[in-house]
Design a protein around this motif. Structure first.
Motif, short mmCIF file in Angstrom:
data_model
loop_
_atom_site.label_atom_id
_atom_site.label_comp_id
_atom_site.label_asym_id
_atom_site.label_seq_id
_atom_site.Cartn_x
_atom_site.Cartn_y
_atom_site.Cartn_z
N HIS A 6 -10.64 9.25 0.47
CA HIS A 6 -11.15 8.51 1.62
C HIS A 6 -12.58 8.09 1.29
O HIS A 6 -13.35 8.87 0.74
CB HIS A 6 -11.15 9.41 2.86
CG HIS A 6 -11.57 8.70 4.09
ND1 HIS A 6 -12.88 8.68 4.51
CD2 HIS A 6 -10.87 7.98 4.99
CE1 HIS A 6 -12.96 7.98 5.62
NE2 HIS A 6 -11.75 7.54 5.94
N THR A 8 -16.16 5.76 2.66
CA THR A 8 -16.86 5.05 3.73
C THR A 8 -17.42 3.73 3.20
O THR A 8 -17.98 2.95 3.96
CB THR A 8 -17.99 5.90 4.32
OG1 THR A 8 -18.88 6.27 3.27
CG2 THR A 8 -17.43 7.15 4.99
N ALA A 18 -7.35 1.40 6.25
CA ALA A 18 -8.31 1.88 7.24
C ALA A 18 -7.71 3.07 7.98
O ALA A 18 -6.53 3.10 8.30
CB ALA A 18 -8.65 0.76 8.22
N ALA A 20 -8.49 6.15 11.12
CA ALA A 20 -9.28 6.52 12.28
C ALA A 20 -9.07 7.99 12.63
O ALA A 20 -8.98 8.35 13.79
CB ALA A 20 -8.92 5.63 13.46
N ARG A 22 -9.87 11.72 13.44
CA ARG A 22 -11.02 12.34 14.11
C ARG A 22 -11.88 13.16 13.15
O ARG A 22 -13.07 13.32 13.36
CB ARG A 22 -10.54 13.26 15.22
CG ARG A 22 -9.89 12.58 16.39
CD ARG A 22 -9.62 13.57 17.52
NE ARG A 22 -9.42 14.92 17.06
CZ ARG A 22 -8.30 15.61 17.19
NH1 ARG A 22 -7.26 15.07 17.76
NH2 ARG A 22 -8.20 16.84 16.74
N ARG A 25 -15.21 10.36 8.78
CA ARG A 25 -16.08 9.27 9.21
C ARG A 25 -15.32 7.95 9.07
O ARG A 25 -14.36 7.87 8.30
CB ARG A 25 -17.35 9.25 8.37
CG ARG A 25 -18.25 10.46 8.67
CD ARG A 25 -19.59 10.30 8.06
NE ARG A 25 -19.48 10.50 6.60
CZ ARG A 25 -20.49 10.40 5.77
NH1 ARG A 25 -21.69 10.10 6.22
NH2 ARG A 25 -20.31 10.59 4.49
N PRO A 26 -15.73 6.91 9.77
CA PRO A 26 -15.05 5.62 9.64
C PRO A 26 -15.02 5.15 8.18
O PRO A 26 -16.01 5.27 7.47
CB PRO A 26 -15.90 4.68 10.50
CG PRO A 26 -16.57 5.58 11.49
CD PRO A 26 -16.81 6.87 10.75
N GLU A 53 0.22 6.54 9.98
CA GLU A 53 -0.93 6.29 9.11
C GLU A 53 -0.65 6.81 7.70
O GLU A 53 -0.96 6.15 6.71
CB GLU A 53 -2.19 6.95 9.67
CG GLU A 53 -3.43 6.57 8.93
CD GLU A 53 -4.70 6.99 9.65
OE1 GLU A 53 -5.75 6.92 9.02
OE2 GLU A 53 -4.64 7.40 10.82
#
Length: 67
Positions: A6, A8, A18, A20, A22, A25-26, A53
């Motif tokens: 992942h 950022t 992409a 999301a 929790r 981080r985005p 996802e």
């Protein structure tokens, strides 16, 4: 263990998915930058991804690998 990392630092690649979650981080999962680590390096579980996802990440990894 092979992981889809992942990041950022999203670059807009067709192999980025992409996310999301929790617990992250985005950013996006980068299927063209697969990494392999030892199982002992997996110290703790951060969380679970929703099945939809996870399926999108798996599809991106398959596309990158030509499967």
């Amino acid at each position: 263990m092979t992981l889809v990392p992942h990041t950022t630092s999203v670059r807009g690649s067709g192999y980025e998915v992409a996310g999301a979650a929790r617990f992250l981080r985005p950013g996006a999962f980068d299927a063209q930058n697969l990494i392999t680590i030892s199982l002992v390096k997996l110290l703790r579980k951060l969380g679970d991804l929703p099945p939809g996802e996870l399926a999108r990440i798996e599809n991106a990894a398959r596309a990158w690998l030509g499967l």
